[in-house]
Design a protein around this motif. Structure first.
Motif, mmCIF file in Angstrom:
data_model
loop_
_atom_site.group_PDB
_atom_site.id
_atom_site.type_symbol
_atom_site.label_atom_id
_atom_site.label_comp_id
_atom_site.label_asym_id
_atom_site.label_seq_id
_atom_site.Cartn_x
_atom_site.Cartn_y
_atom_site.Cartn_z
ATOM 1 N N ASN A 127 -37.055 -74.362 14.710
ATOM 2 C CA ASN A 127 -36.372 -74.017 15.962
ATOM 3 C C ASN A 127 -36.550 -72.556 16.376
ATOM 4 O O ASN A 127 -36.330 -72.229 17.547
ATOM 5 C CB ASN A 127 -34.880 -74.325 15.839
ATOM 6 C CG ASN A 127 -34.612 -75.795 15.602
ATOM 7 O OD1 ASN A 127 -35.354 -76.646 16.087
ATOM 8 N ND2 ASN A 127 -33.585 -76.105 14.837
ATOM 9 N N GLU A 158 -44.712 -79.717 23.012
ATOM 10 C CA GLU A 158 -43.439 -80.395 22.785
ATOM 11 C C GLU A 158 -43.604 -81.665 21.956
ATOM 12 O O GLU A 158 -42.817 -81.929 21.044
ATOM 13 C CB GLU A 158 -42.776 -80.735 24.126
ATOM 14 C CG GLU A 158 -41.415 -81.390 23.945
ATOM 15 C CD GLU A 158 -40.714 -81.658 25.258
ATOM 16 O OE1 GLU A 158 -39.807 -82.507 25.284
ATOM 17 O OE2 GLU A 158 -41.073 -81.027 26.266
ATOM 18 N N ASN A 159 -44.624 -82.470 22.252
ATOM 19 C CA ASN A 159 -44.800 -83.712 21.496
ATOM 20 C C ASN A 159 -45.147 -83.426 20.037
ATOM 21 O O ASN A 159 -44.727 -84.161 19.137
ATOM 22 C CB ASN A 159 -45.892 -84.561 22.147
ATOM 23 C CG ASN A 159 -45.429 -85.176 23.452
ATOM 24 O OD1 ASN A 159 -44.233 -85.229 23.734
ATOM 25 N ND2 ASN A 159 -46.354 -85.640 24.264
ATOM 26 N N HIS A 180 -44.147 -80.730 18.398
ATOM 27 C CA HIS A 180 -42.883 -80.265 17.815
ATOM 28 C C HIS A 180 -41.982 -81.445 17.462
ATOM 29 O O HIS A 180 -41.314 -81.446 16.418
ATOM 30 C CB HIS A 180 -42.181 -79.339 18.810
ATOM 31 C CG HIS A 180 -40.920 -78.725 18.290
ATOM 32 N ND1 HIS A 180 -39.686 -79.326 18.457
ATOM 33 C CD2 HIS A 180 -40.700 -77.576 17.592
ATOM 34 C CE1 HIS A 180 -38.759 -78.567 17.892
ATOM 35 N NE2 HIS A 180 -39.335 -77.508 17.373
ATOM 36 N N THR A 181 -41.971 -82.457 18.305
ATOM 37 C CA THR A 181 -41.167 -83.660 18.035
ATOM 38 C C THR A 181 -41.654 -84.373 16.779
ATOM 39 O O THR A 181 -40.852 -84.835 15.957
ATOM 40 C CB THR A 181 -41.210 -84.606 19.242
ATOM 41 O OG1 THR A 181 -40.715 -83.931 20.405
ATOM 42 C CG2 THR A 181 -40.382 -85.855 18.994
ATOM 43 N N ARG A 182 -42.980 -84.472 16.615
ATOM 44 C CA ARG A 182 -43.529 -85.119 15.413
ATOM 45 C C ARG A 182 -43.226 -84.296 14.158
ATOM 46 O O ARG A 182 -42.930 -84.858 13.099
ATOM 47 C CB ARG A 182 -45.043 -85.324 15.570
ATOM 48 C CG ARG A 182 -45.423 -86.391 16.577
ATOM 49 C CD ARG A 182 -46.873 -86.799 16.417
ATOM 50 N NE ARG A 182 -47.777 -85.709 16.739
ATOM 51 C CZ ARG A 182 -48.249 -85.450 17.940
ATOM 52 N NH1 ARG A 182 -47.886 -86.217 18.956
ATOM 53 N NH2 ARG A 182 -49.082 -84.454 18.153
ATOM 54 N N ALA A 186 -40.604 -82.384 13.756
ATOM 55 C CA ALA A 186 -39.176 -82.581 13.492
ATOM 56 C C ALA A 186 -38.926 -83.922 12.810
ATOM 57 O O ALA A 186 -38.093 -84.034 11.905
ATOM 58 C CB ALA A 186 -38.389 -82.479 14.792
ATOM 59 N N ALA A 187 -39.641 -84.966 13.250
ATOM 60 C CA ALA A 187 -39.473 -86.287 12.643
ATOM 61 C C ALA A 187 -39.934 -86.280 11.182
ATOM 62 O O ALA A 187 -39.287 -86.876 10.305
ATOM 63 C CB ALA A 187 -40.253 -87.333 13.438
ATOM 64 N N THR A 220 -43.372 -86.193 27.984
ATOM 65 C CA THR A 220 -42.576 -85.478 26.999
ATOM 66 C C THR A 220 -41.125 -85.922 27.105
ATOM 67 O O THR A 220 -40.702 -86.466 28.126
ATOM 68 C CB THR A 220 -42.658 -83.952 27.226
ATOM 69 O OG1 THR A 220 -42.096 -83.637 28.506
ATOM 70 C CG2 THR A 220 -44.101 -83.475 27.175
ATOM 71 N N ARG A 221 -40.379 -85.658 26.045
ATOM 72 C CA ARG A 221 -38.987 -86.107 26.004
ATOM 73 C C ARG A 221 -38.123 -85.353 27.009
ATOM 74 O O ARG A 221 -37.232 -85.919 27.629
ATOM 75 C CB ARG A 221 -38.435 -85.915 24.590
ATOM 76 C CG ARG A 221 -36.986 -86.338 24.432
ATOM 77 C CD ARG A 221 -36.540 -86.251 22.985
ATOM 78 N NE ARG A 221 -37.290 -87.157 22.126
ATOM 79 C CZ ARG A 221 -37.098 -87.265 20.816
ATOM 80 N NH1 ARG A 221 -36.188 -86.509 20.223
ATOM 81 N NH2 ARG A 221 -37.804 -88.116 20.102
ATOM 82 N N SER A 222 -38.398 -84.074 27.203
ATOM 83 C CA SER A 222 -37.525 -83.259 28.060
ATOM 84 C C SER A 222 -37.907 -83.306 29.530
ATOM 85 O O SER A 222 -37.052 -83.231 30.400
ATOM 86 C CB SER A 222 -37.549 -81.803 27.579
ATOM 87 O OG SER A 222 -38.856 -81.264 27.706
#
Length: 427
Positions: A89, A98-99, A101-103, A105-106, A269-271
């Protein structure tokens, strides 16, 4: 009468309260120390080092700035979980898409934290990481993540499904951990990155099923009446990625000069939902030559889009994209994949991924004898080793064909002379 000794230049500089202290050590390095927010909503004094006063001060300022934003600044005596939270973070978020970063985090939430999260970063060993990765390879993920207890299946009913992670996923998790610990080394929190001492077997490359030349012609014939025919033809003849195709604007095309500038990609992207981003890598930004067939189909597509614009009237969304919905909205990548699979069924072809069109382009070019460097530049690979590695099996097949061709040319050899003629000396 004694005179006061002048203070050294670096000690005469005063810093505001809360900014920490900076001084030069006896070994010549500079050390900066200050208080930052630590896990558990406590304050902790941290020390950073640099070759110059400016370097040490910059590192401390970065940590204090992150602390002021409410991000706990983890240190070597923090747990792996706390340090990964800080790194993900406070550091990785600034240079990852972003995608991605999401992977990351998962991977941390599902695998690294359950396996290593409670351990201290400073006490983490190569054996710990090797044992952790071996466990990922052999443990059923339904049971490890307790999904079986929720669904009342798998191990919860005594019938384990043995759903294990693929070698590619294990390698990815290892890469995430290496990246985080590498940052700890750069911040002088750790003397070395122990994750680098753990070697994992290279996973087998993903199998792909490119279209043959006959299948490619069959596909283009079946797509000839589709409103997105120009997209499919551009994908097959140039090898552009799906996101690159959907992110092309009319201003990126020079139909008179026969070129296209690739520097954008449409991603979900999620956001932000569907959004146009920079290309995958710097090497992906490239200018490619357009085949004459693509120029013709793009001109037809442009005329059709003008008709759709007039039919939609005020309902048209003008965003400059080449490939859109009939109302001018961006095309969703998932919807394009579904359209593509329907088109394959209509053409009577086997089911492949949309990305396999890109592989088909490279494979067909290789089989036509096109140089690997040219294919690398067309595909936008960062290094030629990536191109060579992905299509190694194609090159091996071509080598076999070349060797067989040479064998046919030489024919059976009988009654060979004992010595080669002088003019035939091989160097």
């Amino acid at each position: 009468m004694t005179t006061a000794r002048p203070a050294s230049s670096h000690r005469s500089r005063t810093r505001a309260n809360g900014d920490g202290t900076v001084y030069q050590r006896k070994d010549g390095r500079w050390e900066a120390a200050g208080y930052v927010l630590a896990p558990g909503n406590t304050r902790k004094r941290v020390r950073v080092y640099g070759a110059t006063r400016k370097d040490a001060l910059a590192k401390l300022t970065e940590r204090i700035a992150a602390s002021n934003l409410g991000l706990p600044v983890a240190a070597a005596d923090s747990t792996v979980s706390a340090y990964l939270t800080y790194w993900l973070n406070g550091v990785a978020v600034h240079h990852l898409r972003e995608n991605t970063h999401t992977r990351y985090a998962a991977s941390i939430r599902l695998h690294i934290n359950p396996g290593l999260g409670a351990k201290k970063v400073a006490r983490l060993t190569a054996r710990d990481i090797r044992t952790f990765l071996d466990g990922l390879r052999t443990t059923c993920q339904c049971c490890a993540q307790e999904r079986d207890s929720v669904r009342r299946s798998c191990c919860a009913i005594g019938q384990c499904c043995e759903k294990r992670l693929s070698p590619l996923t294990v390698t990815y998790v290892h890469a995430v951990l290496k990246s985080a610990l590498e940052h700890a080394v750069r911040e002088d929190e750790l003397p070395r990155n122990v994750a680098r001492n753990v070697k994992t077997a290279a996973p087998r490359p993903r199998r792909f099923q490119p279209l043959t030349a006959v299948e490619a012609r069959q596909f283009l014939h079946a797509a000839s009446n589709d409103r997105l025919y120009a997209l499919y033809e551009l994908a097959l003849r140039t090898g552009l990625r799906k996101g690159e195709l959907l992110g092309i604007h009319w201003e990126d095309l020079d139909l008179d000069g026969g070129t296209a500038s690739i520097h954008r990609s449409l991603q979900r992207t999620r956001s932000q939902g569907l959004t146009v981003l920079n290309t995958k890598t710097l090497a992906s930004e490239r200018r490619i030559a357009l085949p004459a067939e693509c120029i013709s189909s793009l001109k037809i597509h442009q005329e059709r889009q003008q008709e759709e614009r007039q039919a939609a009237g005020t309902g048209w969304t003008d965003n400059g994209l080449v490939f859109t919905t009939p109302k001018g909205m961006p095309l969703d990548p998932a919807n394009l994949s579904r359209r593509f699979r329907r088109l394959l069924r209509r053409a009577g072809l086997r089911t492949i991924r949309f990305h396999d069109l890109r592989h088909s382009t490279a494979t067909l070019l290789l089989e036509q004898g096109v140089d690997l460097v040219v294919i690398k530049e067309l595909l936008g690979h960062a290094h030629i080793g990536v191109t060579a590695g992905v299509y190694a099996h194609v090159r091996l097949r071509l080598q076999r064909q070349a060797i067989d061709s040479l064998g046919n040319a030489l024919g059976p050899t009988h009654d060979e002379p004992d010595e080669l003629p002088a003019a035939a000396t091989v160097r």
